[in-house]
Design a protein around this motif. Structure first.
Motif, PDB file in Angstrom:
ATOM      1  N   CYS A 126      18.419  11.512 -29.667  1.00  0.00           N
ATOM      2  CA  CYS A 126      16.998  11.793 -29.478  1.00  0.00           C
ATOM      3  C   CYS A 126      16.519  12.968 -30.330  1.00  0.00           C
ATOM      4  O   CYS A 126      17.299  13.834 -30.724  1.00  0.00           O
ATOM      5  N   TYR A 137       7.052  14.595 -27.064  1.00  0.00           N
ATOM      6  CA  TYR A 137       7.591  13.250 -27.217  1.00  0.00           C
ATOM      7  C   TYR A 137       9.088  13.302 -27.536  1.00  0.00           C
ATOM      8  O   TYR A 137       9.597  14.269 -28.095  1.00  0.00           O
ATOM      9  N   VAL A 139      11.837  10.679 -29.517  1.00  0.00           N
ATOM     10  CA  VAL A 139      12.101   9.449 -30.259  1.00  0.00           C
ATOM     11  C   VAL A 139      13.610   9.246 -30.253  1.00  0.00           C
ATOM     12  O   VAL A 139      14.380  10.200 -30.351  1.00  0.00           O
ATOM     13  N   TYR A 146      12.552   3.902 -30.242  1.00  0.00           N
ATOM     14  CA  TYR A 146      11.455   4.040 -29.285  1.00  0.00           C
ATOM     15  C   TYR A 146      10.892   5.456 -29.286  1.00  0.00           C
ATOM     16  O   TYR A 146      11.600   6.433 -29.561  1.00  0.00           O
ATOM     17  N   LEU A 147       9.614   5.528 -28.960  1.00  0.00           N
ATOM     18  CA  LEU A 147       8.903   6.792 -28.782  1.00  0.00           C
ATOM     19  C   LEU A 147       8.416   6.862 -27.345  1.00  0.00           C
ATOM     20  O   LEU A 147       7.776   5.932 -26.854  1.00  0.00           O
ATOM     21  N   VAL A 166       8.759   1.901 -32.237  1.00  0.00           N
ATOM     22  CA  VAL A 166       8.044   2.253 -33.459  1.00  0.00           C
ATOM     23  C   VAL A 166       8.666   1.633 -34.708  1.00  0.00           C
ATOM     24  O   VAL A 166       7.960   1.383 -35.694  1.00  0.00           O
ATOM     25  N   SER A 180      17.834   9.776 -35.060  1.00  0.00           N
ATOM     26  CA  SER A 180      16.405   9.999 -35.283  1.00  0.00           C
ATOM     27  C   SER A 180      16.060  11.482 -35.416  1.00  0.00           C
ATOM     28  O   SER A 180      16.596  12.328 -34.694  1.00  0.00           O
ATOM     29  N   LEU A 182      12.221  13.473 -35.869  1.00  0.00           N
ATOM     30  CA  LEU A 182      10.777  13.264 -35.919  1.00  0.00           C
ATOM     31  C   LEU A 182      10.073  14.584 -36.225  1.00  0.00           C
ATOM     32  O   LEU A 182      10.368  15.611 -35.598  1.00  0.00           O
ATOM     33  N   LEU A 191       9.530   9.986 -39.562  1.00  0.00           N
ATOM     34  CA  LEU A 191      10.741   9.618 -38.835  1.00  0.00           C
ATOM     35  C   LEU A 191      11.870   9.408 -39.842  1.00  0.00           C
ATOM     36  O   LEU A 191      11.738   8.613 -40.779  1.00  0.00           O
ATOM     37  N   LEU A 214       0.804   8.528 -33.866  1.00  0.00           N
ATOM     38  CA  LEU A 214       1.919   8.006 -33.078  1.00  0.00           C
ATOM     39  C   LEU A 214       1.603   6.632 -32.504  1.00  0.00           C
ATOM     40  O   LEU A 214       2.516   5.921 -32.082  1.00  0.00           O
TER      41      LEU A 214
END
Length: 518
Positions: A126, A137, A139, A146-147, A166, A180, A182, A191, A214
Motif C-alpha cells: 500500500c 487515500y 492505493v 485499488y484506491l 484504478v 504501488s 502514489l 501511480l 482520483l
C-alpha cells in the motif's frame, strides 16, 4: 566532482520508499521477520545512508514472531512500507503477511516514539496519499490496483468514501502491477508500479500512470526497462523524491542474488508532465547528487562490536542500530551486561536447526565480499548445544562449537538446496536438522570462528574457518547461497546458540569483527 557507484548500497534494503523533509532524506525498507523492524535510514545526498531508527521493536508477539513451538514468520512479517510526512507528522503504513493486518505508525520525530494502530482490512504493497483537501487515500493491490479513501482517524475505509479499481494489468505477465507508490505533483496524480512481463526482456520493469483526478482515468505505460548489465535483473519498485534544487530521483531496487535486493538511484525528469527515468532509457553506473550537508560523516551500515555496553538511565541497553534479531527476541535469554564485553545467549527451548534458534543476532552482509569473525566461549554449553556464526538464509551454512558427552567438537552444518524444491523452499524442510559436512574434536571450549562470503558477479558462496594456534583453518565445504522466497531476504551473518537435547546452556560471544571487502 567525485562520482559514486550505482547501485548505491551493495546490501539488502528492498522495497524502498523515500521522502525529503527540508534538507534531509529519509528511506524506509522492508525488514520482514527481523526485529526491531521497519528500518529507517537518513541521507543528505541520496547516495550515502545511515541507519537512524527502527519503527517498532516488536510487532504483535505472536508465537510465530517469537519462534515458539518451532513456528516462524520467515518470508512474512513487514513488507513494503509507505513513508510519508504530513503537517508535522511522520507516517509509516504497511501490512504484515503473517498476521494479515495493516499497520499505521505515527510520530512527530523520525526517531519516535511511534504510535501504533491498525487500519481495518489488508492492503498489499500500500501507499498513502494525503491530499490538499485533508482527504487520505490508500492505493494497493496486485494486478488489479485499488484506491480506497480512509476515514478521518485512519482506522479503516471511509463510509461512502471513494473506492475504485484504478488500473488493471494485462494477462501476459509473470507478476502483475504491485509495489504501488502514489503522489500528487503539480495538481496531477501519479501511480508507480513494478511488474514482470512474460514477453520482451522477461524481467521486472517500472510503470507509471497519471490522472488529473482520483475519479478520472489513469493512463500510462512502462517507463524503465534496464538491468544495468546484470543478469537480466530489472531495476524497479520504489519511491521518487525531489531535491531542494528541484531535481528528481527515483529510489528503486535490483535483485542481486543471495546478497538480496539492493538500492539503485535513478535520475529522472519530466516531459509533458510525465516522468522519464534514466538517461536515454538507461541507469547510470556512476552518479552524483549535491549534498545538503557536505560535511556530514555517515555511520556505517555494518559494524564490528566489542559488546561493551552501558545501561541508560532506565537500566536498559540498546544494541547498535546495525543489529537486528532473527525474530522477536526473548529478552530473558540474552545480555551484554551479565558479562561485560560479551553477548551472552542462553537457551530456553529445543530447536532442530539454526533457523529456529531464538535470539540469533544478525547484520546484513555486504557485497561484493565480506568476512565476519567472532570468538565463542562455550564453557557453558550443555550436551547437544550448538553455538557459533552462520550465513543465515533458507539454505544456511554455519560453523559452530558443540558439546557431546562432555567433549567439544567443531562442526560445519549447512542446508543444501534440493534442485526439485520450489523457490519457496522444501515443504517442512525448515524444521529438519541441517547436514553435517565436517566434525572435528576440539580440545578447548573457546574458539574464534569466521565466515567469508563472496557475492562477486553472483558467485554467492560462503566458506567457514576456525582459528587454531594463530592459523585459520577451513572446515566443511564452500557452501552455495541462494535468494529464495522462504526467507525473502538477503543473506545475513548471525551469531547463534541453540539446544537440541536440554535447555539452560549458555554461550558467550566476544570481539565480533566485520570486514567489508569493497
Amino acid at each position: 566532482m567525485h562520482m559514486n557507484k550505482n547501485p548505491i548500497i551493495f546490501s539488502d534494503f528492498p522495497d524502498p520508499d523515500v521522502i525529503r523533509v527540508k534538507d534531509t532524506y529519509y528511506m524506509i525498507s522492508t525488514t520482514m521477520h527481523f526485529m526491531p523492524g521497519g528500518v529507517i535510514l537518513r541521507s543528505f545526498d541520496l547516495i550515502h545512508w545511515e541507519i537512524i531508527t527502527h519503527v517498532f521493536e516488536e510487532l504483535d508477539n505472536t508465537p510465530g514472531q517469537k519462534l515458539e513451538d518451532n513456528l516462524s514468520i520467515y518470508g512474512k512479517g513487514m513488507w513494503a512500507a509507505s513513508l510519508r510526512y504530513h503537517k508535522g507528522t511522520f507516517y509509516v503504513c504497511f501490512v504484515a503477511n503473517d498476521t494479515r493486518k495493516t499497520y499505521l505508525y505515527q510520530a512527530e520525530d523520525i526517531t519516535g516514539p511511534w504510535r501504533k494502530q491498525n487500519i481495518s482490512g489488508f492492503y498489499h504493497d500500500c501507499s498513502l496519499l494525503f491530499d490538499e483537501d485533508d482527504r487520505v487515500y490508500l492505493v494497493y493491490g496486485n494486478k488489479e490496483i485499488y484506491l480506497t479513501e480512509l476515514d478521518e482517524d485512519l482506522t479503516g475505509p471511509k463510509r461512502n468514501g471513494l473506492h475504485r479499481m484504478v488500473v488493471k494489468d494485462s494477462e501476459d505477465i509473470r507478476l502483475g502491477y504491485e509495489g504501488s507508490h502514489l503522489y500528487k505533483i503539480n495538481g496531477k496524480y501519479y501511480l508507480f508500479f513494478i511488474h514482470w512481463l512474460s514477453n520482451g526482456t522477461g524481467r521486472r520493469v517500472e510503470a507509471c500512470f497519471v490522472s488529473d483526478s482520483l475519479e478520472g482515468e489513469f493512463t500510462g505505460r512502462d517507463i524503465l526497462d534496464d538491468d544495468m548489465g546484470y543478469h537480466n535483473a530489472g531495476v524497479a519498485q520504489g519511491g521518487i523524491v525531489d531535491t531542494p534544487d528541484g531535481d528528481w530521483y527515483a529510489m528503486l531496487f535490483q535483485d542481486h542474488g543471495a546478497i538480496g535486493r539492493i538500492p539503485v538511484l535513478v535520475p529522472m525528469h519530466w516531459e509533458n508532465d510525465f516522468p522519464v527515468f534514466g538517461i536515454d532509457g538507461e541507469i547510470p553506473k556512476q552518479i552524483e547528487v549535491k549534498s545538503t550537508r557536505a560535511a556530514h560523516v555517515y555511520k556505517p551500515l555494518t559494524e564490528s562490536d566489542d559488546f561493551f555496553y552501558k545501561p541508560d538511565d532506565k537500566g536498559e541497553v540498546s544494541l547498535k542500530k546495525v543489529w537486528e534479531w532473527n525474530h522477536t527476541p526473548n529478552h530473558d535469554l540474552w545480555s551484554v551486561t551479565e558479562r561485560p564485553g560479551a553477548l551472552r545467549l542462553r537457551t530456553g527451548q529445543l530447536s532442530p536447526n539454526v533457523g529456529l534458534a531464538v535470539n540469533t543476532l544478525t547484520q546484513r552482509m555486504t557485497g561484493p565480499a565480506c568476512e565476519m569473525s567472532v570468538t565463542v566461549d562455550g564453557s557453558g554449553l550443555k550436551n547437544g548445544d550448538f553455538a557459533g556464526i552462520c550465513a543465515l538464509q533458507g539454505c544456511y551454512g554455519l560453523i559452530g562449537l558443540t558439546r557431546e558427552e562432555g567433549k567439544y567438537y567443531l562442526v560445519m552444518i549447512a542446508k543444501e538446496r534440493n534442485p526439485e524444491e520450489s523457490i519457496w523452499g522444501e515443504e517442512g524442510g525448515d524444521k529438519k536438522p541441517g547436514r553435517e559436512f565436517e566434525r572435528i574434536p576440539f580440545l578447548d571450549n573457546k574458539v574464534t570462528l569466521k565466515v567469508q562470503a563472496d557475492f562477486t558477479d553472483g558467485a554467492d558462496t560462503a566458506e567457514f574457518y576456525y582459528q587454531d594456534k594463530g592459523q585459520w583453518n577451513s572446515l566443511g565445504i564452500k557452501h552455495r547461497l541462494y535468494f529464495r522466497l522462504d526467507h525473502f531476504t538477503g543473506c545475513r551473518v548471525g551469531l547463534f546458540h541453540y539446544a537440541t537435547k536440554e535447555i539452560g546452556g549458555r554461550a558467550d560471544f566476544e570481539n565480533f569483527v566485520y570486514d567489508s571487502k569493497e
